[in-house]
Design a protein around this motif. Structure first.
Motif, PDB file in Angstrom:
ATOM      1  N   LYS A 380      59.478  15.017  65.109  1.00 15.77           N
ATOM      2  CA  LYS A 380      60.431  15.017  64.296  1.00 15.77           C
ATOM      3  C   LYS A 380      61.691  13.937  63.507  1.00 15.77           C
ATOM      4  N   ASP A 381      62.267  13.797  65.195  1.00 16.09           N
ATOM      5  CA  ASP A 381      63.018  12.456  64.647  1.00 16.09           C
ATOM      6  C   ASP A 381      63.145  10.903  64.865  1.00 16.09           C
ATOM      7  N   ALA A 382      62.005  10.889  65.417  1.00 19.23           N
ATOM      8  CA  ALA A 382      61.413   9.867  64.974  1.00 19.23           C
ATOM      9  C   ALA A 382      61.747   9.127  63.513  1.00 19.23           C
ATOM     10  N   ILE A 383      62.194   7.896  63.361  1.00 14.60           N
ATOM     11  CA  ILE A 383      62.703   6.662  62.490  1.00 14.60           C
ATOM     12  C   ILE A 383      61.321   6.962  61.765  1.00 14.60           C
ATOM     13  N   VAL A 384      60.591   6.774  60.227  1.00 12.97           N
ATOM     14  CA  VAL A 384      59.739   6.392  59.418  1.00 12.97           C
ATOM     15  C   VAL A 384      60.430   5.466  58.028  1.00 12.97           C
ATOM     16  N   ASP A 385      60.189   4.414  57.850  1.00 12.81           N
ATOM     17  CA  ASP A 385      60.588   4.130  57.201  1.00 12.81           C
ATOM     18  C   ASP A 385      59.390   2.956  56.708  1.00 12.81           C
ATOM     19  N   ASP A 386      60.255   2.323  54.954  1.00  6.70           N
ATOM     20  CA  ASP A 386      59.352   1.432  54.421  1.00  6.70           C
ATOM     21  C   ASP A 386      59.359   0.377  55.479  1.00  6.70           C
ATOM     22  N   ILE A 387      59.534  -0.904  56.767  1.00  7.05           N
ATOM     23  CA  ILE A 387      59.386  -1.801  57.107  1.00  7.05           C
ATOM     24  C   ILE A 387      58.637  -3.223  56.942  1.00  7.05           C
ATOM     25  N   VAL A 388      58.146  -3.243  55.980  1.00  6.69           N
ATOM     26  CA  VAL A 388      56.679  -4.585  55.946  1.00  6.69           C
ATOM     27  C   VAL A 388      56.686  -4.663  54.616  1.00  6.69           C
ATOM     28  N   SER A 389      56.338  -6.247  54.465  1.00  3.51           N
ATOM     29  CA  SER A 389      56.559  -7.190  53.526  1.00  3.51           C
ATOM     30  C   SER A 389      55.335  -6.974  52.925  1.00  3.51           C
ATOM     31  N   VAL A 390      55.866  -5.940  51.824  1.00  3.87           N
ATOM     32  CA  VAL A 390      54.585  -6.373  50.206  1.00  3.87           C
ATOM     33  C   VAL A 390      53.957  -7.521  50.463  1.00  3.87           C
ATOM     34  N   LYS A 391      52.178  -7.374  50.219  1.00  3.53           N
ATOM     35  CA  LYS A 391      51.238  -8.651  50.134  1.00  3.53           C
ATOM     36  C   LYS A 391      51.215  -8.792  49.018  1.00  3.53           C
ATOM     37  N   GLU A 392      50.503 -10.535  48.441  1.00  7.07           N
ATOM     38  CA  GLU A 392      50.511 -10.650  47.414  1.00  7.07           C
ATOM     39  C   GLU A 392      48.455 -10.088  47.042  1.00  7.07           C
TER      40      GLU A 392
END
Length: 568
Positions: A380-392
RNA sequence: CGGAGUGUAGCGCAGUCUGGUAGCGCACCUGGUUUGGGACCAGGGGGUCGAAGGUUCGAGUCCUUUCACUCCGACCA
């Protein structure tokens, strides 16, 4: 102006360190002169362009209701101590002491000063909203100044700050500024995009950057081919990617993978799409007060870590690389790191795309072993986020269109600051109910001197600069072909005076030089139009040419003034 | 800060390995020819060779120290 009276030291060769067209031509054209790392003098021509650009900025801002002020360049350090940025801003902030041993800084940006100014004189909601700006020198002791005016240490910047009694009103002003900026960059003849951005060190929530599209741009921006979505790679979003290849079916097991370390090797070893592999990226995160910790970022093997997003996910100040020796010390094995069985003194962050992931393969935190058949269950307490680059090729979140990369030069950045500075600096006012509240702020920047570079990056050819209408130092250049020819001289001088009388800003190249020499200078300097007075004056004809090569025609001398007035 | 490199006339460079009067092109000054695409001829001025120290009869060149700048990576208008 007569060319012979102006200081325009054009050069055949550029300094060896100049690599970008803007840098080369601004120096060769006699616009600027380097004096030290990231420091430039503006010569007469450069100053003219700078003033014109500055004027466009000022006119549009004034029209939007903003008011110009001018704040001190030297700032007492005490203000910076109060906001907490004296320590935090780092080495880019040039600090020094006066004769009494008091600390000062050279302003790299002026939030503190402006808040201070407003706080002294604005006490009531009745005085709001307020948008104050200045166009002044800034100094940032950049780690590596380069590209001429593009990234100098000393530079001219327009910085504006707005003060509001509510969030809504601040957002209204933010939109107004977006529109105002669009007008400014359009008037300057720039091809630009407004993109979503990361707020970076300045802080705040919504922020947008104005990017001049140019291959030499330092920022990668993601734009949609089908709609007008655009974002800095640091903030870009795309639709979740769904891998069409089948997932590798396997029961959970530990698998011997001798010397298989990289995603490529692993993908080949198991014959699976990297989408089903978990990539682990280890970094050392730095926080306030020298605190640091090891962080592991987990993402799909088909993705790349986006450092700015990663930084934001853990609210750190900086991320630095970590050596494999350091990893070993805490019990991790480079090439075999995974989310299971980790030492408990490290922070872990998962990318959004791993949520609910099944049939995954990941490192076993043991040399030469990976786990297969992993169905990820997150704490539950894991950090989840958008951390990747958008690709072409990723799909646009607005319209599903294809996203592509392009390069941009950041010439403007607008932020919704909120109360980030007004609160710590206690900049407050009384609202309708007599209650004390901190100002809700916005902040808006334009790199004015950088704009000169951006204009040339977008408008030049192999011969030199091609200034746009509202940025050019002159509207037109009158060139005498043979300066010894009395008739040519006489006609040219007459045309020059008549143009001047019509308020057309003209440069008269009266130098006793050969035709080719003067044309090369004309092309290098890049005034949009030239009137060439040559041999055909005998027939009552002069020539009009445009720098971009679109016009070259002979015109009767009696009509030349009207012809010029029409195009400039 | 990590890695690579460079400091010689205003700009671009050679000379440094192998120590012996500091050079070339552009720019600049004088005179002349030339005048629709960076012309030519003749003459001329300009350098504490980044700085300090050392070796040597003698240092741009060798040694030590130092400073500055540039390029490749992480920051920002």
């Amino acid at each position: 102006m007569k060319f012979s009276n102006l200081l325009i030291p054009t050069l055949k060769e550029a300094p060896s360190d100049a690599t970008l067209p803007s840098h080369i031509y601004l120096i060769r054209g006699g616009f600027i002169q380097g004096v030290g790392s990231g420091l430039y003098n503006f010569l007469p021509l450069g100053k003219m362009v700078l003033d014109r650009v500055r004027n466009v900025v000022k006119e549009e801002l004034d029209a939007s209701g903003a008011q110009e002020v001018s704040l001190g360049f030297v700032t007492p350090a005490s203000l910076w101590v109060e906001s907490g940025r004296f320590e935090k801003y780092g080495k880019e902030l040039l600090r020094f002491k006066d004769r009494k041993d008091n600390d000062f800084v050279l302003g790299p940006t002026h939030e503190e000063m402006m808040v201070n100014l407003v706080k002294q004189s604005v006490k009531s909601y009745k005085q709001l909203p307020l948008n104050l700006y200045q166009i002044n020198l800034k100094f940032r002791d950049e780690i590596r100044p380069r590209f001429g005016l593009m990234r100098g240490r000393e530079f001219l910047m327009k910085d504006g700050y707005s003060f509001h009694s509510s969030e809504e009103d601040m957002k209204r002003e933010f939109s107004l500024m977006e529109e105002t900026y669009k007008k400014i960059f359009t008037r300057l003849g720039l091809d630009f995009r407004v993109v979503d951005a990361d707020s970076g060190a300045i802080g705040g929530t919504g922020s947008k950057e104005f990017m001049v599209l140019a291959d030499s741009g330092e920022d990668t921006i993601v734009v949609c081919k089908s709609c007008d979505y655009g974002a800095n790679i640091e903030a870009a979003k795309s639709m979740p990617y769904i891998c069409e290849e089948e997932a590798p079916e396997a029961n959970f097991a530990k698998f011997n993978t001798p010397n298989v370390k990289t995603i490529d090797e692993l993908s080949n070893f198991f014959k699976v799409n990297p989408y089903y592999l978990i990539k682990a990226v280890a970094k050392k995160a730095l926080y306030d007060g020298e605190r640091e910790e090891i962080v592991l970022f987990f993402l799909r093997g088909s993705d790349e870590l986006q450092e700015t997003k990663a930084l934001n996910s853990i609210n750190a100040n900086d991320l630095i690389d970590i050596s494999s020796d350091e990893l070993e010390e805490i019990g991790l094995v480079a090439g075999f790191m995974g989310p299971l069985g980790l030492p408990n003194n490290i922070k872990i962050v998962f990318d959004n795309s791993l949520i609910g992931g099944t049939h995954l393969i990941c490192g076993a935190n043991e040399k030469d072993y990976h786990f297969v058949g992993l169905d990820l269950e997150l704490d539950k307490d894991a950090i989840v986020d958008d951390i990747v680059s958008v690709k072409e090729g990723d799909k646009c979140i607005h319209c599903g269109g294809n996203l592509v990369y392009t390069k941009g030069i950041e010439v403007g950045h607008i932020f919704q600051l909120g109360t980030r500075y007004s609160q710590p600096l206690k900049a407050e006012f009384l609202d309708e109910n007599g209650k004390t509240k901190p100002f809700v702020m916005g902040t808006y920047g334009i790199g004015v001197s950088r704009l000169l570079a951006a204009i040339i990056e977008q408008h030049h050819d192999e011969k030199g600069c091609i200034w746009t209408k509202e940025s050019s130092p002159f509207d037109v250049c009158v060139i005498v072909s043979n300066a010894k020819d009395e008739k040519q001289n006489e006609i040219a001088l007459k045309i020059y005076h008549e143009l001047k009388a019509k308020n057309i800003n003209s440069l008269f190249d009266d130098r006793n030089e050969r035709f080719g020499f003067k044309m090369k200078d004309y092309e290098l300097i890049g005034v949009p139009y030239a009137v060439i007075v040559g041999k055909k004056v005998e027939e009552g004809v002069v020539e009009i040419v445009s720098r971009d090569g679109n016009i070259a025609k002979e015109i009767n001398i009696s009509n030349i003034i009207e012809a010029v007035a029409e195009i400039v």
